[in-house]
Scaffold this active site. Structure first.
Site, short mmCIF file in Angstrom:
data_model
loop_
_atom_site.label_atom_id
_atom_site.label_comp_id
_atom_site.label_asym_id
_atom_site.label_seq_id
_atom_site.Cartn_x
_atom_site.Cartn_y
_atom_site.Cartn_z
N HIS A 139 2.30 2.21 -18.62
CA HIS A 139 3.06 2.13 -19.87
C HIS A 139 3.26 3.55 -20.38
O HIS A 139 2.46 4.45 -20.12
CB HIS A 139 2.25 1.30 -20.87
CG HIS A 139 2.94 0.97 -22.15
ND1 HIS A 139 3.10 1.89 -23.17
CD2 HIS A 139 3.52 -0.19 -22.58
CE1 HIS A 139 3.72 1.31 -24.18
NE2 HIS A 139 3.99 0.05 -23.85
N ASP A 216 -6.22 1.87 -19.33
CA ASP A 216 -5.46 1.15 -20.35
C ASP A 216 -5.74 -0.35 -20.16
O ASP A 216 -5.28 -0.96 -19.21
CB ASP A 216 -3.97 1.45 -20.19
CG ASP A 216 -3.08 0.65 -21.14
OD1 ASP A 216 -3.60 -0.21 -21.87
OD2 ASP A 216 -1.86 0.88 -21.12
N GLN A 219 -3.45 -5.12 -21.45
CA GLN A 219 -3.03 -6.39 -20.88
C GLN A 219 -4.18 -7.11 -20.18
O GLN A 219 -3.97 -8.19 -19.61
CB GLN A 219 -1.89 -6.16 -19.88
CG GLN A 219 -0.66 -5.52 -20.47
CD GLN A 219 0.05 -6.39 -21.49
OE1 GLN A 219 -0.12 -7.61 -21.51
NE2 GLN A 219 0.85 -5.79 -22.35
N LYS A 242 -2.56 -7.92 -29.11
CA LYS A 242 -2.29 -8.67 -27.88
C LYS A 242 -3.39 -9.68 -27.58
O LYS A 242 -3.26 -10.48 -26.65
CB LYS A 242 -2.11 -7.71 -26.71
CG LYS A 242 -0.94 -6.74 -26.85
CD LYS A 242 -0.80 -5.85 -25.64
CE LYS A 242 0.18 -4.71 -25.88
NZ LYS A 242 1.56 -5.17 -26.09
N CYS A 380 8.84 -0.18 -21.80
CA CYS A 380 8.07 1.07 -21.91
C CYS A 380 7.49 1.45 -20.55
O CYS A 380 6.33 1.88 -20.43
CB CYS A 380 6.96 0.94 -22.95
SG CYS A 380 7.56 0.71 -24.62
#
Length: 422
Positions: A139, A216, A219, A242, A380
Site C-alpha cells: 500500500h 503492515d 488487512q 478495518k 493505493c
C-alpha cells in the site's frame, strides 16, 4: 452480541459447524440493513473500511454521555474513568496480539504508525549507501514514507518483486537482503490481491541478516489470529477502522528496545515528564509518542471492537470468510470475460477483477445503482497495478457478516451490468 432471529440460508460450512449463527451475528451491524437506490445494500468494500457493530457504537456514545473527559491529566472522577477506559483498550489490543501493553503506541492508524517508524527510527539512522527493501505489493502508506526518508538520508529504495500469481518471490526477496539493506517493509496481507505473506519466515530470514522489519498488518488483524511474539518482526502497524472499530484509531507495536532508543515523532503535552527552557525530559514509551489529546472515544470504541472479535473468535472469522470466498470464486468463474488478479493459495477474502470491455469505475458505478458497494480504482497500490499492466481494477472484499445470498445478488448484478456495458 445481540440475539435477534436471522439466518444465513446457505449450506453449512466450517463456520456453521462451529455453532455460529451468522445471521444473528449480522444483525449486530445496523448499517447493513439500509437500502441504496431502492435495493438492499450489499457491502463488499470491507478492505476499505469495515462496518461497526452496535456494541462499538454504544461504547462511544456511552463515553460521551457518561465520562467525557481528557485522559492522564485530571484527578477528578471523570478523568479517572476516561483514562481507565482508554488504557483498558491498550491492554485489550495487547492481549489480541500477544504483546506487552507498554509496547503498543496508540495512534490514528497504519499510516501514522509507519510514518512514526520512518521519522523516528529510520531518519536518524539511515545514511547514503543504505537500502530500504519494499515489496511490490505494498500500500502507498508503506512506500511513500520510505521514499521521503530516502530523499533526506541518501538511502535508496529496492523493490522485492512478485510472481504472476500474486505471491512474493521469496528466493529473490532473500537474495535481495544484502548487507546494505537496513530495513524491510512488507504487508502481512495484500489489500489488492489478498495474498497472505509468510511473514514469520520472512522476518526470521531478515533477522539472520540484521535487517529490521516493518509489517503492515491492516488487512490481517481483522481477519485472523495474530501472534506477534511468533511472527518475530520489529514493528507491526494496524488500523482500527478495518477491524470493526472507529476511524482515526490504530496502533504501532514495536520492540521495547526500539521504542526506548527512538526520539519522539511529535512534541506536545502528555509525552513529557518535565519541560523547561533549558530542555525537556520525555515520558517513557509508549506515551513518549502520544503527544496531545488522543481520539479517546475512538479508542473506547476500539476496545469494544476487540471484545466483539474475541468473543466471536478470530479462528471462526477466518473460517467463515474462507467459506464465503470459495463461494464467490465459484460464482465469478461463471462470469464470461472476467479476469481475477491474484491467485495465491490460502488468500484472504479479497478479489480484484476486471470485466472485458468495461472500465472499473463504470462497472462500480452501475453496481452501486444495484445496491452493491465495491471499490474501484488503484487501491493505493499503483506499483502493483503497473506490474499487471492495468490502470485500475474493481475489488470485492468480504467480511464475516456478509452472506452467501449477498454473493449471489452481487454476481447477478454483475451479469446485469455487464450486459448494459455491452
Amino acid at each position: 452480541m445481540s440475539m435477534p432471529h436471522a439466518t444465513d440460508a446457505a449450506a453449512p460450512g466450517p463456520g456453521a459447524q462451529a455453532g455460529v449463527d451468522w445471521g444473528r451475528v449480522r444483525a449486530d451491524f445496523p448499517l447493513l440493513y439500509r437500502s441504496v437506490h431502492d435495493h438492499p445494500l450489499v457491502y463488499f468494500d470491507n478492505a476499505n473500511t469495515s462496518q461497526k457493530p452496535s456494541a462499538v457504537i454504544e461504547a462511544m456514545d456511552g463515553y460521551y454521555r457518561r465520562f467525557n473527559a481528557n485522559v492522564s491529566r485530571a484527578v477528578h472522577q471523570l478523568g479517572s474513568e476516561a483514562t481507565e477506559a482508554y488504557e483498558a483498550s491498550r491492554k485489550k489490543l495487547a492481549g489480541l496480539l500477544n504483546v506487552r501493553a507498554d509496547e503498543l503506541v496508540l495512534c490514528s492508524g497504519t499510516t501514522f504508525a509507519i510514518n512514526l517508524v520512518a521519522y523516528s527510527w529510520a531518519l536518524p539512522r539511515l545514511k547514503p549507501g543504505d537500502v530500504i527493501l519494499v515489496s511490490r505489493m505494498e500500500h502507498h502508506a508503506n512506500i511513500v514514507p520510505w521514499q521521503l526518508v530516502a530523499e533526506r538520508t541518501g538511502a535508496t529504495i529496492r523493490v522485492a518483486e512478485i510472481n504472476d500469481d500474486g505471491t512474493l518471490d521469496l528466493d529473490a526477496l532473500y537474495a535481495a537482503m544484502t548487507p546494505e539493506v537496513k530495513l524491510l517493509a512488507v504487508a502481512h496481507v495484500s489489500n489488492l490481491l489478498g495474498t497472505v505473506n509468510p511473514v514469520r519466515a520472512i522476518c526470521r530470514e531478515a533477522r539472520k541478516r540484521g535487517v529490521v522489519t516493518v509489517v503492515d498488518g491492516s488487512q490481517a488483524v481483522p481477519h485472523r489470529r495474530i501472534d506477534l511474539a511468533a511472527i518475530g518482526c520489529d514493528f507491526y502497524a494496524f488500523t482500527g477502522h478495518k477491524m470493526c472499530g472507529p476511524t482515526g484509531t490504530g496502533a504501532l507495536w514495536a520492540r521495547r528496545e526500539h521504542l526506548q532508543a527512538m526520539p519522539p515523532f511529535i512534541g506536545g503535552g502528555e509525552m513529557i515528564r518535565e519541560v523547561s527552557f533549558e530542555g525537556t525530559v520525555f515520558n517513557d514509551p509508549p506515551h513518549k509518542f502520544e503527544a496531545g489529546t488522543p481520539n479517546i472515544a475512538g479508542f473506547v470504541g476500539l476496545g469494544a471492537a476487540v471484545d466483539y472479535l474475541q468473543a466471536l473468535g478470530l479462528e471462526r472469522i477466518e473460517a467463515r470468510e474462507a467459506e464465503l470466498l470459495a463461494h464467490l470464486n465459484e460464482e465469478l468463474a461463471r462470469v464470461d470475460g472476467l479476469r481475477i488478479f491474484g491467485h495465491a493459495p490460502d488468500k484472504a477474502a479479497v478479489v480484484s477483477f476486471l470485466v472485458e470491455g468495461a472500465h472499473a469505475h463504470d462497472l462500480a458505478t452501475l453496481l452501486d445503482l444495484e445496491g452493491v458497494a465495491i471499490r474501484s480504482g488503484q487501491h493505493c497500490a499503483h506499483p502493483l497495478l503497473q506490474f499487471y499492466g492495468v490502470a485500475a481494477t474493481c475489488r470485492a472484499s468480504l467480511a464475516f457478516y456478509n452472506t452467501h445470498e449477498e454473493i449471489d445478488a452481487f454476481v447477478a448484478a454483475l451479469r446485469k451490468v455487464r450486459g448494459l456495458l455491452g
